[in-house]
Scaffold this active site. Sequence first.
Site, PDB file in Angstrom:
ATOM      1  CB  CYS A  64      -0.966   0.000   1.183  1.00 13.77           C
ATOM      2  SG  CYS A  64      -0.186  -0.278   2.780  1.00 13.77           S
ATOM      3  CG  HIS A 117      -5.212   1.308   3.522  1.00 12.48           C
ATOM      4  ND1 HIS A 117      -4.438   0.542   2.673  1.00 12.48           N
ATOM      5  CD2 HIS A 117      -6.137   1.928   2.735  1.00 12.48           C
ATOM      6  CE1 HIS A 117      -4.876   0.684   1.438  1.00 12.48           C
ATOM      7  NE2 HIS A 117      -5.898   1.517   1.458  1.00 12.48           N
TER       8      HIS A 117
END
Length: 462
Positions: A115, A197
């Site tokens: 990510c 995230h």
Amino acid sequence: MSVAGGSISTAAGNAGKNNALPMAQLADGWLELESDPGLFTLLLEDFGCHDVQVEEVYDLQKPIESPYGFIFLFRWIEERRARRKIVETTAEIFVKDEEAISSIFFAQQVVPNSCATHALLSVLLNCNENNLQLGETLGRLKAHTKGMSPENKGLAIGNTPELACAHNSHAMPQARRRLERTGAGVASCRFTGEAFHFVSFVPINGQLFELDGLKPYPMNHGCWEEHEDWTDKFRRVMAERLGIATGEQDIRFNLMAVVPDRRIAITHKLKMLRTNQAIVSGTLQKLLKADEQGERDEQQRPDTPTTLLEPSAFTARDLQSLLKNLDTEIAINEQHLADENDRRQMFKVDASRRTHNYDKFICTFLSMLAHQGVLGELVSQHLLPSKKIANRLNRQTNAATAAANAANTNVAGTNAAGSKSQQQQQQTQQQPQQTQTAKNGKSPGKTPGRRRKGRNKCRKRK
């Protein structure tokens, strides 16, 4: 899929040709990275993009000069009310048109732990190529993935060994051990119940887009006003997002800005200042020389084609003051450039400390101490101060308690002594009265009438 495979073969062919990529590093898959602006800046350099840096944003209201995009790190919890509320809010702004999606770089995260790289690429590959030099690796990736679906773009990222090697080179040794415990197929930022995230916010064609690799579609937050910058629109969206995502309680989030390399702007400004310094210095020297010789003719005045300053409009004192200001500006910018270079060097030092595996050194060092027979003594010496500190704290606590008890006892004794003193004073006051009563032939404390009555009763009994 075939294009993604082509990307693999091209990159692998170049890697085998140059022997530059340690392919053994990819055996464990992609590793988890920290959220650190220095790490991200060095990662961009490893990607081949040298004119960009990443800065941490501490104040949303503070203006940021020429950002390419923003990267938002937040706590990801799959099953919570705030998450469902965000999904309900963002579902209305999903861009589902395939042609619109293929016209931008939006990649779904299909590779675990990637990510961080996804967030950086979502910003860089959506920038205008005239304003940013992507480098060979990113330029080739952008060309190969043009027109791909989001899923195939995500596969292309995972199948580019240059990106994977650069990504893993900045991971901590703990990330590899954590991956071994959880299994290579588990993604820390996708499949666990609680993790962190990254998502990206970038301006595309006059509209603010949010690109999240865990979402099925990109999100379009709309246009910004004509009189404002795109960062103003981002601030409003971010303020609303923080209130929803964190529930105004959780402060575990991080915001970073992808901006041009500050050293480039400082170097350009220094070049301009030094050019002006040379022009003003030359003009001043010629003006002083002309004053000394008494030559004031218009044809003999210094020629300054690169400056807008008219020599006749300034005196020698004005030029000296201007030259002094230029010297000050040059010194300030030289210091800024030195600070930026030192900061970049510290990024590299921190990266070396972060990625170095100290396990072997620590184990060898402890083994040598044990072999020399000094490990037990060192452990005892280390534990002994802790015991001494604990005993000292206990003694101090006991002493404080005893002092408090003694103080309470003294207060009680003082009160008792005061009461006794008052009683003595009352008795002292009563003694003169009793003495006076005795002189009058009366017994103090007895009533004469009762005495006579008692004598009469005795006589009756007889």
